[in-house]
Scaffold this motif. Sequence first.
Motif, PDB file in Angstrom:
ATOM      1  N   ASP A  21      57.721  58.823  45.028  1.00  0.00           N
ATOM      2  CA  ASP A  21      57.588  58.968  43.572  1.00  0.00           C
ATOM      3  C   ASP A  21      58.476  57.956  42.839  1.00  0.00           C
ATOM      4  O   ASP A  21      58.585  58.000  41.615  1.00  0.00           O
ATOM      5  CB  ASP A  21      57.900  60.396  43.133  1.00  0.00           C
ATOM      6  CG  ASP A  21      59.281  60.842  43.583  1.00  0.00           C
ATOM      7  OD1 ASP A  21      60.045  59.983  44.066  1.00  0.00           O
ATOM      8  OD2 ASP A  21      59.597  62.045  43.462  1.00  0.00           O
ATOM      9  N   GLY A  22      59.114  57.065  43.573  1.00  0.00           N
ATOM     10  CA  GLY A  22      59.921  56.026  42.935  1.00  0.00           C
ATOM     11  C   GLY A  22      61.357  56.434  42.707  1.00  0.00           C
ATOM     12  O   GLY A  22      62.180  55.632  42.271  1.00  0.00           O
ATOM     13  N   GLN A  35      62.680  48.192  37.095  1.00  0.00           N
ATOM     14  CA  GLN A  35      61.566  47.346  36.665  1.00  0.00           C
ATOM     15  C   GLN A  35      60.943  46.594  37.833  1.00  0.00           C
ATOM     16  O   GLN A  35      61.505  46.538  38.913  1.00  0.00           O
ATOM     17  CB  GLN A  35      62.092  46.336  35.626  1.00  0.00           C
ATOM     18  CG  GLN A  35      62.550  47.006  34.347  1.00  0.00           C
ATOM     19  CD  GLN A  35      63.181  46.031  33.381  1.00  0.00           C
ATOM     20  OE1 GLN A  35      63.499  44.904  33.729  1.00  0.00           O
ATOM     21  NE2 GLN A  35      63.355  46.469  32.148  1.00  0.00           N
ATOM     22  N   ILE A  60      63.622  54.745  37.327  1.00  0.00           N
ATOM     23  CA  ILE A  60      62.829  53.815  38.138  1.00  0.00           C
ATOM     24  C   ILE A  60      63.044  52.396  37.631  1.00  0.00           C
ATOM     25  O   ILE A  60      62.954  52.122  36.432  1.00  0.00           O
ATOM     26  CB  ILE A  60      61.339  54.210  38.087  1.00  0.00           C
ATOM     27  CG1 ILE A  60      61.166  55.578  38.754  1.00  0.00           C
ATOM     28  CG2 ILE A  60      60.487  53.163  38.774  1.00  0.00           C
ATOM     29  CD1 ILE A  60      59.813  56.193  38.572  1.00  0.00           C
ATOM     30  N   TYR A 115      55.986  44.844  49.486  1.00  0.00           N
ATOM     31  CA  TYR A 115      55.165  45.580  48.521  1.00  0.00           C
ATOM     32  C   TYR A 115      54.588  44.688  47.429  1.00  0.00           C
ATOM     33  O   TYR A 115      53.472  44.883  46.995  1.00  0.00           O
ATOM     34  CB  TYR A 115      55.965  46.751  47.936  1.00  0.00           C
ATOM     35  CG  TYR A 115      55.894  47.950  48.849  1.00  0.00           C
ATOM     36  CD1 TYR A 115      54.853  48.855  48.742  1.00  0.00           C
ATOM     37  CD2 TYR A 115      56.823  48.132  49.862  1.00  0.00           C
ATOM     38  CE1 TYR A 115      54.754  49.936  49.605  1.00  0.00           C
ATOM     39  CE2 TYR A 115      56.733  49.205  50.733  1.00  0.00           C
ATOM     40  CZ  TYR A 115      55.692  50.111  50.594  1.00  0.00           C
ATOM     41  OH  TYR A 115      55.584  51.163  51.454  1.00  0.00           O
ATOM     42  N   LYS A 146      50.376  43.932  46.361  1.00  0.00           N
ATOM     43  CA  LYS A 146      49.681  43.898  45.080  1.00  0.00           C
ATOM     44  C   LYS A 146      48.648  42.769  45.038  1.00  0.00           C
ATOM     45  O   LYS A 146      47.617  42.881  44.401  1.00  0.00           O
ATOM     46  CB  LYS A 146      50.699  43.729  43.949  1.00  0.00           C
ATOM     47  CG  LYS A 146      50.114  43.975  42.581  1.00  0.00           C
ATOM     48  CD  LYS A 146      51.205  44.136  41.536  1.00  0.00           C
ATOM     49  CE  LYS A 146      50.594  44.331  40.161  1.00  0.00           C
ATOM     50  NZ  LYS A 146      51.617  44.411  39.126  1.00  0.00           N
ATOM     51  N   HIS A 197      56.431  52.458  44.993  1.00  0.00           N
ATOM     52  CA  HIS A 197      55.543  53.616  44.832  1.00  0.00           C
ATOM     53  C   HIS A 197      54.347  53.289  43.936  1.00  0.00           C
ATOM     54  O   HIS A 197      53.325  53.940  44.016  1.00  0.00           O
ATOM     55  CB  HIS A 197      56.318  54.806  44.280  1.00  0.00           C
ATOM     56  CG  HIS A 197      56.672  54.674  42.825  1.00  0.00           C
ATOM     57  ND1 HIS A 197      57.674  53.857  42.394  1.00  0.00           N
ATOM     58  CD2 HIS A 197      56.119  55.230  41.721  1.00  0.00           C
ATOM     59  CE1 HIS A 197      57.745  53.930  41.065  1.00  0.00           C
ATOM     60  NE2 HIS A 197      56.811  54.750  40.639  1.00  0.00           N
ATOM     61  N   THR A 198      54.482  52.240  43.095  1.00  0.00           N
ATOM     62  CA  THR A 198      53.363  51.912  42.203  1.00  0.00           C
ATOM     63  C   THR A 198      52.205  51.255  42.947  1.00  0.00           C
ATOM     64  O   THR A 198      51.098  51.184  42.435  1.00  0.00           O
ATOM     65  CB  THR A 198      53.808  50.969  41.064  1.00  0.00           C
ATOM     66  OG1 THR A 198      54.325  49.756  41.643  1.00  0.00           O
ATOM     67  CG2 THR A 198      54.864  51.592  40.193  1.00  0.00           C
ATOM     68  N   VAL A 199      52.482  50.727  44.138  1.00  0.00           N
ATOM     69  CA  VAL A 199      51.404  50.116  44.925  1.00  0.00           C
ATOM     70  C   VAL A 199      51.307  50.793  46.289  1.00  0.00           C
ATOM     71  O   VAL A 199      50.718  50.258  47.213  1.00  0.00           O
ATOM     72  CB  VAL A 199      51.628  48.589  45.109  1.00  0.00           C
ATOM     73  CG1 VAL A 199      51.509  47.869  43.785  1.00  0.00           C
ATOM     74  CG2 VAL A 199      52.968  48.304  45.757  1.00  0.00           C
ATOM     75  N   ASP A 235      48.382  56.471  40.900  1.00  0.00           N
ATOM     76  CA  ASP A 235      49.664  56.603  40.221  1.00  0.00           C
ATOM     77  C   ASP A 235      50.627  57.534  40.951  1.00  0.00           C
ATOM     78  O   ASP A 235      51.810  57.548  40.678  1.00  0.00           O
ATOM     79  CB  ASP A 235      49.443  57.141  38.795  1.00  0.00           C
ATOM     80  CG  ASP A 235      48.688  56.131  37.954  1.00  0.00           C
ATOM     81  OD1 ASP A 235      48.805  54.929  38.263  1.00  0.00           O
ATOM     82  OD2 ASP A 235      47.979  56.542  37.011  1.00  0.00           O
ATOM     83  N   GLU A 236      50.099  58.349  41.819  1.00  0.00           N
ATOM     84  CA  GLU A 236      50.984  59.321  42.473  1.00  0.00           C
ATOM     85  C   GLU A 236      50.577  59.487  43.937  1.00  0.00           C
ATOM     86  O   GLU A 236      49.602  58.893  44.381  1.00  0.00           O
ATOM     87  CB  GLU A 236      50.893  60.654  41.742  1.00  0.00           C
ATOM     88  CG  GLU A 236      49.457  61.128  41.642  1.00  0.00           C
ATOM     89  CD  GLU A 236      49.266  62.187  40.574  1.00  0.00           C
ATOM     90  OE1 GLU A 236      50.226  62.485  39.848  1.00  0.00           O
ATOM     91  OE2 GLU A 236      48.160  62.717  40.492  1.00  0.00           O
ATOM     92  N   THR A 271      57.641  45.395  40.506  1.00  0.00           N
ATOM     93  CA  THR A 271      56.633  46.066  41.325  1.00  0.00           C
ATOM     94  C   THR A 271      57.333  47.044  42.270  1.00  0.00           C
ATOM     95  O   THR A 271      57.566  46.743  43.435  1.00  0.00           O
ATOM     96  CB  THR A 271      55.817  45.038  42.134  1.00  0.00           C
ATOM     97  OG1 THR A 271      55.301  44.056  41.243  1.00  0.00           O
ATOM     98  CG2 THR A 271      54.664  45.701  42.863  1.00  0.00           C
TER      99      THR A 271
END
Lengths: 304, 419
Positions: free
Chosen positions: B122-123, B133, B131, B90, B94, B138-140, B153-154, B135
């Motif tokens: 959703d992390g 710290q 969640i 993941y 990025k 779910h953020t990518v 974001d979702e 990367t």
Amino acid sequence: MTDLASSDRSTTSTAPRARTSGLSTRMIGWLQAAPLAIVLACFLVLPIGMIAIVSFWGATEFSIYPAFQFDNYRFLFSSPVTYSVFLNTFKYAAITWACSLLIGFAVAYFLAFHIRSLHWQIGLFLLCTIPFWTSNIIRMISWIPFLGRNGIANSALISWGVIDEPLDWLLFSDFSVILAFVHLYTLFMVVPIFNSMMRIDRSLLEAARDNGASGWQTLWNVIIPLCKPGIMIGTIFVVTLVMGDFITVRFMSGSQKANVGRLISNDISLLQYPSASATAIILLCTVLIVIAILLRFVDIRKEL
Amino acid sequence: MANLSRRSVLKTGAAAVGVSTLGAPMIWAQEIKNITLRQFGTGVSNLNEVGQKVKEDLGFTLEMTALDSDSVTQRAATQPDSFDIADIEYWICKKVWPTGNLQAMDVSKIKNYDKIVGIFKDGKLTPESVIAQGTAPHTVGFVEGQGSTTFADEETGWMTLIPTIYNADTLGIRPDLIGRPIESWTELLNPEFKGKASILDISSIGIMDMAMVCEAMGEIQYGDKGNMTQDEIDATFAIFTEAKKAGQFRAFWKTFDESVNLMASGEVVIQSMWSPAITAVKSRGIPCVYQPLKEGYRSWGGGIGLSKSLSGMELDAAYDYINWYLDGWVGGFLMRQGYYSAVPETSKNHMTENEWGYWFEGKPAVEDITNPYGDVMDQAGNSRDGGSFYDRMGSVACWNAVMDENQYMVRKWNEFIAS
């Protein structure tokens, strides 16, 4: 090359259609040079030109964009890392050069002057090339288990009572890097020196002896000067190979040391192509300067 | 579904319909034999066994190329036509996604999408989870739609990577050579292990290990380990450069095999390591522990991305492959090496109760545990380092990361290596 050209000229001049010979000789000359010139232009000059152009481009994390800026060079010259890494590169090149010259000269001398029969000379010379039947990487990596903390070298030394504790500096150190370099590249020294030595007129050595020169004097005053072109060609091979090699440095130092090649490969792997290009251009210039200096000492064209 | 099959008909003819709608490869068996998908990724999941099983189950050929993480990034970013499937992590996503070389995946075609664990959606592992710290996947993991180069974001229905494999990493140790309990990340820089420690030479991962150590030592309080400021980066490298100069490290490793060799040969007794590398050391009969530490784990996740140039029948085959991937056989294969599957519940069908208990639930083994290659990994009565899935994935402190200051960090990394 000169032989070839002159023989060609003689054949064309004796050809029946002598009136076109002036033009066609020149044409033939161009044609003869063309294949190599085209290959070099496509596969050497063009890529280097591209690298030079990219070295002025800019880069972000994800992309590179065409521009004309000196950022890459400015960063390169302002970073203390660059200097220490170049210094390290020179250090590896110099030590490897000295070791491979000593060993290479000795091997070539033995082959050329101590072995009398041509068959044995050729046989032993081929023997020297046997390690080259396996890949560079394999020959290099095979040092790792040998030199390791519990490796063959350490266990042998301990069992002989030479040391009590395993030597840590045998592996993953400058020592192991240089050892691998010498192992990998000494043959490039042996071949040209052997070649020069075989061209030495044996009567010169007899003359030296007849005039009362000792073995060392003959070596110093006759053999070494006559081997200079071979030494120089070998030097150019070894120095350029060592300066460009990054994989040996990475494996044998356990990634703990860096030379310029590693700097470039790190940049490439992190997609910083412009910065890698700039470093590559600087390295190329450095190597060219080194070769220019070396060629000052010997006029290879004359000596060959 | 109706739309979908109509599109397939237009693209590849009636033969393809069977597959994309029913998942029955027999119908187009003849054509599918000619399909070859080229997959590349890191050595952890690019296994020949998977390729062979694909050939058996789905009929097409899957070519595998295993590379190190940096080469993976490079290839995905610069040679989009050299692969069909990118098996990447993941944090690499990025870097790679903004190049536009991958295409977003329609989750409606993913059969087991609903069963994918929450970390990738959703992390949150459980509704109460915090969640971690870095990367986090779910953020990518999502984009707004096909062709979008920024992350959403979702959950949106368009995934960047289909999650396949993940794990919580920690330090590996040689208990026989250390001879005492190891509890904290600080031990990596303990002078007791001078010349016998190692970390990895992949900056985005190595920096996270460094951060775990510095934070555990109490030297640095990070705002966000996964997104450091320049000062935090400087401070982190200062500590590690000092240790390097004092001879703390034996070597840095870049590939899986290097880490195994360092540990197995005894050159190193403590190092950051990946779970299957521990497995590989153990299967040589050498004791090696994947040591849970009180500060938690540094986690990573991998997934499958599709090349932008993939279309038609190849694209359908790729979706087939993804559905097959999440269907459990691979999950079981991976979980029996110590990784986790993105859809654990389907993997359960391909594992014995003993294996499931040991690897997923953290229960003591009832009989010997073997890896997928048949080597004995652990004896009956022992349980897995770090406990159950929820214990392990629940104590993730950070994810491998690409930070805003990545370029600065990379330069500092070069300095560190050259120092």
